[in-house]
Design a protein around this motif. Structure first.
Motif, PDB file in Angstrom:
ATOM      1  N   PHE A   1       1.071  -0.894  -0.006  1.00  0.00           N
ATOM      2  CA  PHE A   1       0.166  -0.100   0.260  1.00  0.00           C
ATOM      3  C   PHE A   1       0.848   0.955  -0.162  1.00  0.00           C
ATOM      4  O   PHE A   1       0.824   2.192  -0.583  1.00  0.00           O
ATOM      5  N   ASP A   2       2.046   1.140   0.820  1.00  0.00           N
ATOM      6  CA  ASP A   2       2.802   2.168   0.772  1.00  0.00           C
ATOM      7  C   ASP A   2       3.544   2.405  -0.705  1.00  0.00           C
ATOM      8  O   ASP A   2       3.824   3.794  -0.818  1.00  0.00           O
ATOM      9  N   VAL A   3       3.739   1.348  -0.810  1.00  0.00           N
ATOM     10  CA  VAL A   3       4.592   1.170  -3.114  1.00  0.00           C
ATOM     11  C   VAL A   3       3.586   1.599  -4.100  1.00  0.00           C
ATOM     12  O   VAL A   3       3.902   3.404  -4.147  1.00  0.00           O
ATOM     13  N   ILE A   4       1.921   1.301  -3.528  1.00  0.00           N
ATOM     14  CA  ILE A   4       0.791   2.313  -4.331  1.00  0.00           C
ATOM     15  C   ILE A   4       1.035   3.590  -4.216  1.00  0.00           C
ATOM     16  O   ILE A   4       1.210   4.972  -4.875  1.00  0.00           O
ATOM     17  N   GLU A   5       0.784   4.147  -2.789  1.00  0.00           N
ATOM     18  CA  GLU A   5       0.793   5.634  -2.335  1.00  0.00           C
ATOM     19  C   GLU A   5       1.702   6.319  -2.568  1.00  0.00           C
ATOM     20  O   GLU A   5       2.064   7.420  -3.367  1.00  0.00           O
ATOM     21  N   ASN A   6       3.331   5.672  -2.983  1.00  0.00           N
ATOM     22  CA  ASN A   6       4.702   6.409  -3.233  1.00  0.00           C
ATOM     23  C   ASN A   6       4.344   6.791  -5.164  1.00  0.00           C
ATOM     24  O   ASN A   6       4.281   7.996  -5.604  1.00  0.00           O
ATOM     25  N   ALA A   7       4.048   6.320  -5.739  1.00  0.00           N
ATOM     26  CA  ALA A   7       3.701   6.269  -7.025  1.00  0.00           C
ATOM     27  C   ALA A   7       2.069   7.764  -7.131  1.00  0.00           C
ATOM     28  O   ALA A   7       2.657   8.402  -8.038  1.00  0.00           O
ATOM     29  N   LYS A   8       1.635   6.902  -6.069  1.00  0.00           N
ATOM     30  CA  LYS A   8       0.024   8.230  -6.566  1.00  0.00           C
ATOM     31  C   LYS A   8       0.633   9.759  -6.118  1.00  0.00           C
ATOM     32  O   LYS A   8       0.392  10.519  -6.669  1.00  0.00           O
ATOM     33  N   LEU A   9       1.664   9.875  -4.847  1.00  0.00           N
ATOM     34  CA  LEU A   9       1.403  11.129  -4.379  1.00  0.00           C
ATOM     35  C   LEU A   9       2.594  12.089  -5.657  1.00  0.00           C
ATOM     36  O   LEU A   9       2.717  13.315  -5.693  1.00  0.00           O
ATOM     37  N   LEU A  10       3.806  10.963  -6.135  1.00  0.00           N
ATOM     38  CA  LEU A  10       4.468  11.494  -7.118  1.00  0.00           C
ATOM     39  C   LEU A  10       3.461  12.386  -8.314  1.00  0.00           C
ATOM     40  O   LEU A  10       3.630  13.131  -8.653  1.00  0.00           O
ATOM     41  N   SER A  11       2.857  11.066  -8.682  1.00  0.00           N
ATOM     42  CA  SER A  11       2.097  11.670 -10.074  1.00  0.00           C
ATOM     43  C   SER A  11       1.246  12.886  -9.277  1.00  0.00           C
ATOM     44  O   SER A  11       1.158  13.692 -10.811  1.00  0.00           O
ATOM     45  N   ALA A  12       0.440  12.924  -8.431  1.00  0.00           N
ATOM     46  CA  ALA A  12      -0.455  14.003  -8.300  1.00  0.00           C
ATOM     47  C   ALA A  12       0.344  15.402  -8.501  1.00  0.00           C
ATOM     48  O   ALA A  12      -0.457  16.343  -8.408  1.00  0.00           O
TER      49      ALA A  12
END
Length: 324
Positions: free
Chosen positions: A200-211
């Motif tokens: 879940f942290d891995v996914i959130e890493n990607a989401k924050l950088l994208s946002a």
């Protein structure tokens, strides 16, 4: 055609497209420290960091900037017939220098021939308007591509505290917003196998950088150096490292959620040699990269495959949206 094409946006391909030829990074090692070492925000640094910081591949910082650049240039020219370069201020926290020293160092580097850019590695809590203004003025004098590399490691603020990072997620967001005002591209460093993070942290890493519309990302696997806090914890059995197979899965998961616009500078770090408990599962970095790419091809995976969560994603599934 490069193997990574259609899997993810690779840095080498990005530079080739941008400059029309291959570009090489020249590491520059400045004498300095970090606010997480000298007591400003903490002592001892991050629990995984040894005395060399991130500069284990650099020339000695006793050499001048010009000498370091010249020696590295000579190596790349002889080995690869290189013609264009980026000066990479790599080790420790380069914006933690005094403002005048920082300005002088950047000015010295900018005068080098065959230079197309400058890359500056630092911490999110060492970014402010004065230092950004220096870089802005420098860029007006000579039109170099300047980008800033921010060590984040994870979006999980509890893990940031665990690794004694000395800052939280808020400082990272603040640094990104300030850098964006000056128009400098940002490269974010992440470690995808920190023992206290999960998928879940891995996914959130990607989401924050994208946002945040980050331009570049560097992925690392955690390496464990003896005689560090992390090394002692590992020796005492306080945590375990995920398998290589799981690391490959995490990288692919991260890429699938990442915006397809973000350029991938690195999928796995090289890591230092010598006084180590653990480094890359005793496997060459290029073999790990090949494993990731092979697995992506077999899965039909690609960067941005699951990039569908921004711009009010819930509205796309509402009854109202369907009626429209």
């Amino acid at each position: 055609m490069a193997e990574s094409r259609n899997l993810y946006r690779s840095y080498a391909e990005h530079l080739q497209e941008k400059y029309g030829e291959k570009i090489y990074k020249l590491p520059v090692n400045l004498p300095g420290t970090c606010p997480n070492r000298d007591g400003t925000v903490g002592y001892g640094g991050c629990i995984f960091c040894d005395e060399a910081g991130a500069g284990f591949e650099c020339l000695p910082n006793t050499l001048s900037i010009s000498r370091q650049i010249a020696q590295n240039k000579e190596f790349f020219k002889k080995r690869f017939n290189a013609k264009k370069f980026i000066a990479y201020f790599q080790a420790f926290t380069n914006t933690y220098l005094g403002l005048e020293d920082f300005k002088a160092n950047m000015l010295t580097a900018s005068q080098e021939e065959d230079l197309v850019g400058i890359s500056i590695s630092t911490r999110p809590d060492c970014i402010n308007e004065d230092y950004l203004a220096v870089l802005s003025d420098l860029q007006k004098e000579r039109p170099l591509d300047i980008n800033i590399e921010l060590g984040l490691q994870t979006v999980n603020y509890r893990t940031l505290k665990k690794i004694n990072r000395g800052h939280t997620l808020a400082e990272f967001v603040d640094a990104v917003l300030r850098i964006k005002k000056y128009g400098f591209p940002i490269c974010v460093h992440l470690i995808l196998n920190l023992p206290w993070d999960d998928e879940f942290d891995v996914i959130e890493n990607a989401k924050l950088l994208s946002a945040l519309e980050i331009e570049y990302v560097k992925l690392h696997s955690l390496y464990i150096v003896k005689d560090t806090v992390l090394g002692r914890m590992y020796a005492q059995g306080e945590f375990t490292i995920i398998s290589l197979e799981e690391y490959v899965e995490r990288v692919i998961l991260f890429l699938e959620y990442l915006s397809p616009e973000i350029v991938i500078q690195r999928l796995v770090g090289k890591g230092p040699q010598g006084n180590m408990y653990f480094c890359n599962w005793d496997t060459s970095w290029w073999k790990i990269k090949a494993l990731i790419e092979e697995e992506m091809r077999e899965m039909g995976s690609f960067q941005g495959k699951k990039f569908n969560y921004l711009n009010g994603s819930a509205l796309r599934n509402t009854v109202l949206a369907k009626r429209i």
